[in-house]
Each structure stands twice: as C-alpha cells, then as structure tokens.
Scaffold this motif. Structure first.
Motif, mmCIF file in Angstrom:
data_model
loop_
_atom_site.group_PDB
_atom_site.id
_atom_site.type_symbol
_atom_site.label_atom_id
_atom_site.label_comp_id
_atom_site.label_asym_id
_atom_site.label_seq_id
_atom_site.Cartn_x
_atom_site.Cartn_y
_atom_site.Cartn_z
ATOM 1 N N GLN A 1 0.542 -0.879 -0.129
ATOM 2 C CA GLN A 1 0.154 -0.064 0.050
ATOM 3 C C GLN A 1 1.303 1.587 -0.076
ATOM 4 O O GLN A 1 0.097 2.153 -0.140
ATOM 5 N N LEU A 2 1.907 0.769 0.208
ATOM 6 C CA LEU A 2 2.846 2.631 0.239
ATOM 7 C C LEU A 2 3.398 3.199 -1.145
ATOM 8 O O LEU A 2 3.965 1.832 -2.026
ATOM 9 N N GLN A 3 3.747 4.178 -1.296
ATOM 10 C CA GLN A 3 3.635 4.367 -3.064
ATOM 11 C C GLN A 3 4.898 5.494 -2.897
ATOM 12 O O GLN A 3 4.736 6.783 -1.878
ATOM 13 N N LEU A 4 5.970 5.064 -3.926
ATOM 14 C CA LEU A 4 7.189 6.420 -2.904
ATOM 15 C C LEU A 4 6.520 7.441 -3.710
ATOM 16 O O LEU A 4 5.786 7.530 -5.146
ATOM 17 N N THR A 5 6.816 9.085 -3.047
ATOM 18 C CA THR A 5 6.411 9.877 -2.962
ATOM 19 C C THR A 5 7.635 10.523 -4.011
ATOM 20 O O THR A 5 7.587 11.964 -4.804
ATOM 21 N N GLU A 6 8.391 10.893 -2.933
ATOM 22 C CA GLU A 6 9.415 11.741 -2.708
ATOM 23 C C GLU A 6 10.879 11.204 -2.519
ATOM 24 O O GLU A 6 11.306 10.314 -1.036
ATOM 25 N N LEU A 7 12.164 11.266 -3.143
ATOM 26 C CA LEU A 7 13.269 10.443 -2.268
ATOM 27 C C LEU A 7 14.045 11.275 -2.973
ATOM 28 O O LEU A 7 14.860 12.104 -3.683
ATOM 29 N N LYS A 8 15.145 11.511 -1.790
ATOM 30 C CA LYS A 8 15.959 12.369 -1.743
ATOM 31 C C LYS A 8 17.221 12.232 -1.706
ATOM 32 O O LYS A 8 17.306 11.540 -0.177
ATOM 33 N N MET A 9 18.814 11.724 -2.070
ATOM 34 C CA MET A 9 19.723 11.142 -1.506
ATOM 35 C C MET A 9 20.993 12.510 -1.539
ATOM 36 O O MET A 9 21.393 12.999 -2.142
ATOM 37 N N ASP A 10 21.725 12.782 -0.086
ATOM 38 C CA ASP A 10 22.678 13.364 -0.482
ATOM 39 C C ASP A 10 23.998 12.372 0.258
ATOM 40 O O ASP A 10 23.864 11.616 0.976
ATOM 41 N N PRO A 11 25.714 13.138 0.196
ATOM 42 C CA PRO A 11 26.632 12.273 0.613
ATOM 43 C C PRO A 11 25.735 12.195 2.476
ATOM 44 O O PRO A 11 26.101 13.313 2.577
ATOM 45 N N SER A 12 27.020 11.653 2.811
ATOM 46 C CA SER A 12 26.595 11.556 4.482
ATOM 47 C C SER A 12 28.150 12.289 4.648
ATOM 48 O O SER A 12 28.979 12.313 3.946
ATOM 49 N N MET A 13 28.295 13.699 5.472
ATOM 50 C CA MET A 13 29.193 13.710 6.199
ATOM 51 C C MET A 13 30.165 13.584 6.881
ATOM 52 O O MET A 13 31.191 13.583 7.392
ATOM 53 N N SER A 14 29.788 12.096 7.428
ATOM 54 C CA SER A 14 30.652 11.502 8.677
ATOM 55 C C SER A 14 31.411 10.651 8.243
ATOM 56 O O SER A 14 32.405 10.554 8.592
ATOM 57 N N GLN A 15 30.636 10.295 7.237
ATOM 58 C CA GLN A 15 31.479 8.365 6.787
ATOM 59 C C GLN A 15 31.456 8.543 5.134
ATOM 60 O O GLN A 15 29.847 8.800 4.026
ATOM 61 N N THR A 16 32.437 8.124 3.884
ATOM 62 C CA THR A 16 31.805 8.575 2.872
ATOM 63 C C THR A 16 31.234 7.822 1.716
ATOM 64 O O THR A 16 30.791 7.278 0.837
ATOM 65 N N SER A 17 31.836 6.507 2.596
ATOM 66 C CA SER A 17 31.262 5.538 1.850
ATOM 67 C C SER A 17 29.244 5.587 1.793
ATOM 68 O O SER A 17 28.354 4.926 1.336
ATOM 69 N N LEU A 18 28.776 6.496 2.534
ATOM 70 C CA LEU A 18 27.156 6.002 2.883
ATOM 71 C C LEU A 18 26.414 7.655 2.456
ATOM 72 O O LEU A 18 27.515 8.430 2.369
ATOM 73 N N LEU A 19 25.293 7.283 2.319
ATOM 74 C CA LEU A 19 24.010 8.379 1.448
ATOM 75 C C LEU A 19 23.580 8.360 2.757
ATOM 76 O O LEU A 19 23.334 7.589 3.372
ATOM 77 N N ASN A 20 23.098 9.183 2.827
ATOM 78 C CA ASN A 20 21.864 10.090 3.724
ATOM 79 C C ASN A 20 20.214 10.181 2.906
ATOM 80 O O ASN A 20 20.276 10.614 1.791
ATOM 81 N N PHE A 21 19.934 9.135 3.078
ATOM 82 C CA PHE A 21 18.063 9.484 1.979
ATOM 83 C C PHE A 21 16.963 10.223 2.864
ATOM 84 O O PHE A 21 16.700 9.456 3.995
ATOM 85 N N ASP A 22 16.376 10.817 2.570
ATOM 86 C CA ASP A 22 15.268 11.185 2.934
ATOM 87 C C ASP A 22 14.098 10.907 1.893
ATOM 88 O O ASP A 22 13.595 11.378 1.165
ATOM 89 N N VAL A 23 12.869 9.731 2.618
ATOM 90 C CA VAL A 23 12.593 9.206 1.413
ATOM 91 C C VAL A 23 10.580 9.488 2.232
ATOM 92 O O VAL A 23 10.237 9.814 3.419
ATOM 93 N N THR A 24 9.757 9.848 1.236
ATOM 94 C CA THR A 24 8.542 10.384 1.395
ATOM 95 C C THR A 24 7.326 9.524 1.144
ATOM 96 O O THR A 24 7.667 9.061 -0.379
ATOM 97 N N TYR A 25 6.379 8.653 1.370
ATOM 98 C CA TYR A 25 5.459 7.443 1.093
ATOM 99 C C TYR A 25 4.251 8.091 0.970
ATOM 100 O O TYR A 25 4.057 8.680 2.114
ATOM 101 N N THR A 26 3.664 7.701 0.603
ATOM 102 C CA THR A 26 1.965 7.716 0.172
ATOM 103 C C THR A 26 1.731 6.457 0.664
ATOM 104 O O THR A 26 1.471 5.277 -0.221
ATOM 105 N N ALA A 27 0.755 6.286 2.111
ATOM 106 C CA ALA A 27 0.361 5.321 2.299
ATOM 107 C C ALA A 27 -1.175 4.820 1.946
ATOM 108 O O ALA A 27 -1.970 6.007 2.974
ATOM 109 N N TRP A 28 -1.585 4.205 1.016
ATOM 110 C CA TRP A 28 -3.718 4.292 1.462
ATOM 111 C C TRP A 28 -4.031 3.163 2.239
ATOM 112 O O TRP A 28 -3.538 2.403 2.819
ATOM 113 N N GLU A 29 -4.876 3.944 2.019
ATOM 114 C CA GLU A 29 -6.031 3.548 3.975
ATOM 115 C C GLU A 29 -6.953 2.580 3.535
ATOM 116 O O GLU A 29 -7.327 3.433 2.372
ATOM 117 N N ASN A 30 -7.372 2.395 4.052
ATOM 118 C CA ASN A 30 -9.036 1.380 3.734
ATOM 119 C C ASN A 30 -10.152 2.696 4.488
ATOM 120 O O ASN A 30 -9.849 3.507 4.982
#
Length: 177
Positions: free
Chosen positions: A148-177
């Motif tokens: 029931q989740l639908q990806l609405t928005e996805l943002k990726m940024d490099p992590s400041m603390s560790q170079t191999s990791l990324l920060n993800f900011d994700v917004t989902y629309t959740a369909w309800e009954n």
C-alpha cells in the motif's frame, strides 16, 4: 354454357386460388418460423458466450480472492506501527554498518498523489543512512511487505560523517482503508 363457367370457376379457378393462398400462407409461416429460429439460435449463442465469459470472470475472481483478502488486511493495519515493525525486521536482516534508520514521522499535510485522490491516504517521511545497494534492498523489502506504500519523494545526499554512506530522505504515500 352457364354450366361451363360455373364448373370452370368453382372447379378450376377457385381451387387453384385457394391452393395458392394456402401455399402462400404456408410459405409465409415457414419463413417466419425460420427467421424466429435463426434469431433464437443467435440469442442462444450469445447467451452461451456470455455465460462462459461470466464463469471465466468468476473463476478469476475466486483465484484472486486470497490476494484481495491479503490486500484488505494490509490496508486495515495501522500504517505507522506496521511500517515501524517492518523496518525493524528489515534492519535485522541487513548489515548494521550499511543500513540505519535515522528518522521516522508522519506528515500532517497530505501531498503528492494522495492529495488529489479520493482514496484515503497519509504520508510518512523516513530518514535512512546506508550504502546505495543496501538501502535499495531495504526499499524493495519494505514495498514488498507493504504494497500500500507508494514512493512520493526520494532525496539522496552524501553523508558528512562517512564517505561510503548516503543520507536518504524518503516520503511515502500510504493508502488506507
């Protein structure tokens, strides 16, 4: 001479006229019966095709009933707690250094697809940190567990603390009954 006309009229003409009328009426009735028979055959054929089609649809619905019941059960769950529980289960299966949930909150204003749809929905924002591949696997697992989740928005940024990791900011629309 008078007898000849009467004999000719009543003996030949009138019987021929009656015979032509009887044959014409029989032909007319037979033609009408043939037309009715053809119409009834067409209607029966259409009915049989419709009946077979309806049985096919009914069989398809019966086969998909378990999926519909599963979908209804998913929609009946409280989205925020189900998402939290599923994220914990997913986090247990993935390497801890490569996947870390950082934020989780319900968005108060509806946006995206949910704002323009008549279907009841809510929005949830997730913050995640991890490698691209691991977070991608986590998204796949989460969306499989919660269709029931639908990806609405996805943002990726490099992590400041560790170079191999990324920060993800994700917004989902959740369909309800």
């Amino acid at each position: 001479m008078f007898y000849r006309q009467s004999i000719a009229l009543f003996g030949i003409v009138l019987p021929l006229l009656v015979a032509v009328i009887v044959v014409g009426a029989a032909f007319y009735v037979a033609n009408g019966m043939k037309t009715d028979f053809e119409d009834k055959q067409k209607k029966f054929t259409n009915y049989e095709q419709s009946r077979i089609g309806a049985l096919g649809v009914e069989a398809e619905v019966s086969r998909k009933r378990q999926h519909v019941d599963l979908w209804k059960a998913k929609l009946a769950e409280e989205t925020k707690s189900a998402l939290s529980a599923n994220l914990r289960k997913i986090q247990e299966t993935l390497p801890g250094k490569e996947f870390q949930p950082t934020a989780f909150d319900a968005v108060s204003s509806s946006g995206g697809f949910g704002a323009v749809s008549a279907q009841k929905s809510s929005q949830i924002r997730l913050g995640l940190r991890g490698t691209f591949r691991t977070v991608q696997r986590a998204f796949l697992e989460l969306e499989t567990r919660m269709p029931q989740l639908q990806l609405t928005e996805l943002k990726m940024d490099p992590s400041m603390s560790q170079t191999s990791l990324l920060n993800f900011d994700v917004t989902y629309t959740a369909w309800e009954n």
